[in-house]
Design an enzyme around this catalytic site. Structure first.
Site, short mmCIF file in Angstrom:
data_model
loop_
_atom_site.label_atom_id
_atom_site.label_comp_id
_atom_site.label_asym_id
_atom_site.label_seq_id
_atom_site.Cartn_x
_atom_site.Cartn_y
_atom_site.Cartn_z
N THR A 198 54.95 69.45 63.70
CA THR A 198 53.87 68.77 63.40
C THR A 198 53.46 67.65 64.24
O THR A 198 54.29 67.11 65.05
CB THR A 198 54.41 68.07 61.92
OG1 THR A 198 54.51 69.27 61.15
CG2 THR A 198 53.26 67.56 61.53
N ARG A 254 51.95 78.70 51.64
CA ARG A 254 52.89 77.72 51.61
C ARG A 254 52.05 76.26 52.00
O ARG A 254 51.52 76.40 53.05
CB ARG A 254 53.76 77.98 52.40
CG ARG A 254 55.13 77.03 52.52
CD ARG A 254 55.03 76.32 53.64
NE ARG A 254 56.13 75.34 53.82
CZ ARG A 254 56.33 74.23 54.92
NH1 ARG A 254 55.43 74.15 55.81
NH2 ARG A 254 57.18 73.42 55.00
N ILE A 255 52.63 75.29 51.29
CA ILE A 255 52.27 74.00 51.52
C ILE A 255 53.40 73.13 51.88
O ILE A 255 54.40 73.15 51.22
CB ILE A 255 51.23 73.24 50.36
CG1 ILE A 255 49.95 74.12 50.39
CG2 ILE A 255 51.36 71.66 50.58
CD1 ILE A 255 48.98 73.72 48.96
N ASP A 300 54.98 69.18 53.68
CA ASP A 300 55.05 67.79 53.46
C ASP A 300 53.79 67.29 54.14
O ASP A 300 53.39 66.08 53.43
CB ASP A 300 56.22 67.15 53.85
CG ASP A 300 56.23 67.44 55.40
OD1 ASP A 300 56.70 68.56 55.86
OD2 ASP A 300 56.31 66.38 56.18
N THR A 330 57.74 64.17 59.94
CA THR A 330 57.76 65.63 60.46
C THR A 330 59.11 66.08 60.33
O THR A 330 60.05 65.37 60.44
CB THR A 330 57.12 65.58 61.68
OG1 THR A 330 57.18 67.02 62.07
CG2 THR A 330 57.62 64.81 62.63
N GLY A 331 59.33 67.34 60.09
CA GLY A 331 60.57 68.06 60.03
C GLY A 331 60.58 69.20 59.04
O GLY A 331 59.70 69.72 58.76
N LYS A 332 61.68 69.19 58.44
CA LYS A 332 61.81 70.44 57.44
C LYS A 332 60.92 69.98 56.14
O LYS A 332 61.23 69.09 55.34
CB LYS A 332 63.18 70.65 57.03
CG LYS A 332 63.45 71.94 56.14
CD LYS A 332 64.70 72.11 55.87
CE LYS A 332 65.68 72.42 56.90
NZ LYS A 332 67.05 72.79 56.53
N GLY A 333 59.75 70.52 55.90
CA GLY A 333 58.72 70.10 54.85
C GLY A 333 59.52 69.96 53.41
O GLY A 333 59.19 68.99 52.90
#
Lengths: 355, 330
Positions: A220, A248-249, A251, A270-273
């Site tokens: 992101t 898929r949605i 974060d 940002t990162g693992k949603g």
């Protein structure tokens, strides 16, 4: 039953004594000059120190370029909301980042982009998900905020709204790069079991896999900005996760998770949603400042160190006072920031490893 | 350790002139759902199972705005959304844009349990529902006569509307109904309260082991744009649960999102040290404009609390020690 109390840093432990790299508070107080704090970041699951220059340099160059655009816009007294939109549009247009052109692909090989923008003082916000033809998702999020009674539009409805508003749209193939076709292929090979629903799911494995070149999960983009009056704004945009399920949605478009701003600070995470959603990362940075009296730096460090598993997240944030912070618990984060007093920083790995 | 506690809601923002019969039906449904939850808790079901069970019941009954009886989009279709969250590990699942899934909350649960993601929407969520073999029905199943009438009224008013009951009563005399609504002077989202009653449903539970859970389900706004996503599926806004508490909100979605209401109840407990009712009161007072929303909450030591700054909220709550309350007004 008593829940485990988390250790929160003491807000009085010398917070006011800390040396700040960022702008001279006196200039700000008397309102001379332009208060600038802008940070942009592009995040990666795992950036090995051996990342080849060919993969590194275009991104670093793009960060310099985007940072410069943001700095100039702030100097020209554009409101932070305009600045973050402008900078994120630029990042979306760059194929080296996972947003707009260059977005990673769903398990069907398609692109589904999402974005979110928020203004600190008014807490007005706009978000979009499931875009496949809109060139600049962030600008559509801004239009949702300003031209609809809603905050968040997704999928076909968002696409229809884009057409109504006359924003630039292109064929979905515009967003697909050969690198991302390859990344999807690699992800599918690694994740064959996990996307088979007849088998028990090993949760979160999908997000953790990365391929040999070490940047299959590049993430992101986001930008936060504060002006000399302490007006704050944040914007985040993404193509999501490689090999994500259709629909898929993550974060990014979820207010309080990937994106949040109020009158104290602006945050883009940002990162693992999935980890960021459950930890409401962006809101928690602000909540720790609001409810616990922490500084921006302390709040960001607490959230990244204590609330999200290691290797899962990074964020950029600015406070109304002009502080800027770039915090991450991954191996690296493509990031850049600049402040009014001429300070600027562009980095990939933790600063201790870069010198 | 406290005992179990449960709370349910059927939306915040109720017309003071709501016919008594409708009020009674709502109270009966809330009571039935509470009792269902209480029996489940007495049979030692976990909090997460109980909130799913209770919200399924609310979705299946056409009275409130979720599942069957959902509000309609501007195109006359139903697009439902829901979320669920399990406090102990803060696992969560959410869905949006469902058109054929009979019980959205159960699909949200499956997203949590059986997918690598937290949130699936629209055709991808429908596809996942088919893969999981959940019960599917035609979109018409969700559409009620009352709501078709309401949509017509909403379109005439060129407004976004939640409710279906008051104008439905005045279907033959549409304009008179709308006039009466405006006369009573109460507004939400710039609309007369009588044509604006969210009626989102939700349930929060703490079980006797101190585990908290929350679930929320809705059809959204009457006459909403297709693709509109509200607060209900957003973790931290409409729904949140952690070690300390479980929270489900209802009201103007946009206000709830801006206030990250559900997370903030937990955050002021965690970071400011407030008790449950204090936290709910604080959030309603400090994080919400007047007349916008309400919420129900439970804490890990068996307390239950609710708060709202709308005219009325359909709600019910019960605790282990025999306390039980079902109400609409303050």
């Amino acid at each position: 039953m008593v829940s485990k109390k988390k250790k929160v840093p003491n807000p009085h432990s010398g917070g006011s004594q800390k040396k700040k790299k960022v702008p001279n508070p006196h200039r700000r107080v008397v309102g001379v000059g332009v208060g600038v704090g802008v940070a942009v970041a592009e995040w990666s699951w795992d950036i090995p120190l051996t990342l080849p220059p060919g993969r590194r340099e275009p991104r670093v160059a793009a960060l310099h370029h985007c940072l410069q655009i943001g700095v100039e816009a702030l100097k020209a007294k554009l409101p932070p909301l305009d600045v973050v939109e402008l900078v994120v549009r630029e990042l979306e247009n760059n194929p080296h980042f996972n947003a707009g052109k260059g977005s990673v692909l769903t398990s069907n090989g398609t692109v589904e982009m999402e974005a979110c923008i928020m203004d600190g003082n008014t807490k007005n916000c706009g978000a979009v998900s499931g875009l496949s033809t809109v060139v600049n998702a962030i600008s559509l999020a801004r239009l949702v905020m300003e031209k609809t009674p809603h905050i968040y539009l997704g999928f076909d409805g968002a696409e229809a709204f884009a057409r109504e508003q006359g924003v630039e749209t292109v064929d979905p193939s515009h967003f697909i790069t050969p690198e991302n076709v390859e990344r999807l292929q690699q992800a599918k090979e690694v994740n064959r079991v996990q996307i088979d629903y007849t088998q028990p799911i090993q949760k979160e494995i999908l997000a953790e896999t990365h391929t040999a070149n070490g940047d299959s999960q590049i993430g992101t983009v986001g930008c936060v900005a504060v002006d000399s009056h302490g007006n704050l704004a944040t914007a985040t945009s993404t193509g999501g996760l490689v090999n994500k399920m259709v629909g898929r949605i993550g974060d990014t478009p979820v207010i309080g998770a990937g994106t949040y701003a109020n009158s104290l600070c602006a945050v883009s995470a940002t990162g693992k949603g999935e980890a960021i959603i459950k930890a409401t990362v962006a809101r928690d940075v602000a909540a720790l400042m609001e409810y616990k009296g922490l500084s921006l730096k302390e709040a960001a460090a607490y959230v990244i160190d204590e609330c999200v598993p290691k290797g899962n997240a990074g964020l950029v944030a600015v406070s109304a006072k002009g502080d800027v912070i770039m915090q991450f618990n991954t191996s690296g984060m493509f990031r850049a920031c600049a402040t009014e007093d001429g300070y600027s920083e562009v980095g990939i790995w933790p600063s201790s490893m870069q010198n | 350790m406290g005992g179990w506690a449960i709370a349910v809601h059927g939306g915040a923002g109720v017309d003071p002139n709501l016919p008594t019969q409708r009020q009674e039906e709502a109270k009966q449904l809330l009571t039935r759902c509470l009792n269902l939850g209480i029996s489940a808790l007495r049979s030692s079901l976990s909090a997460i199972d109980v909130v799913e069970l209770v919200v399924r019941e609310l979705e299946s009954d056409p009275l409130f705005n979720s599942g069957r009886g959902s509000a309609l989009t501007e195109k006359g279709t139903v697009e439902m959304e829901a979320s669920i969250m399990d406090g102990p590990k803060r696992r969560c699942g959410a869905v949006s844009g469902l058109t054929t899934v009979k019980n959205p909350v159960s699909l949200a649960r499956l997203v949590m349990d059986k997918s690598p993601h937290s949130y699936l929407a629209f055709s991808g969520a429908e596809e996942f529902a088919r893969q999981q073999g959940v019960e599917m029905v035609d979109n018409e199943y969700f559409v009620t006569e009352e709501n078709l009438g309401m949509l017509k009224l909403a379109k005439e008013a060129n407004a976004i509307v939640f409710d279906y009951r008051i104008p439905a009563l005045g279907l033959e005399t549409c304009s008179a109904g709308a006039g009466a609504a405006i006369d009573n002077g109460l507004q939400m989202n710039g609309l007369p309260i009588s044509i604006y009653a969210p009626e989102t449903v939700g349930c929060v539970v703490v079980d006797s082991q101190g585990r908290c859970a929350a679930a929320t389900s809705t059809g959204g706004l009457m006459n909403k744009m297709t693709g509109r996503i509200g607060d209900s599926p957003l973790i931290g806004s409409g729904t949140y649960a952690c070690n300390l508490c479980g929270v489900s909100c209802t009201g103007e979605g946009e206000a709830i999102i801006r206030g990250t209401l559900a997370r903030d109840v937990a955050a002021v407990m965690e970071y400011k040290g407030l008790g449950l009712q204090e936290a709910v009161d604080y959030v309603v007072r400090e994080r919400l404009d007047e007349g916008k929303a309400g919420m129900i909450a439970v804490s890990n030591n068996g307390e239950v609390a609710y708060g709202f700054n709308t005219t009325g909220m359909f709600r019910g709550c019960a605790t282990d020690d025999g306390f039980m309350e079902v109400g609409i007004w303050e």
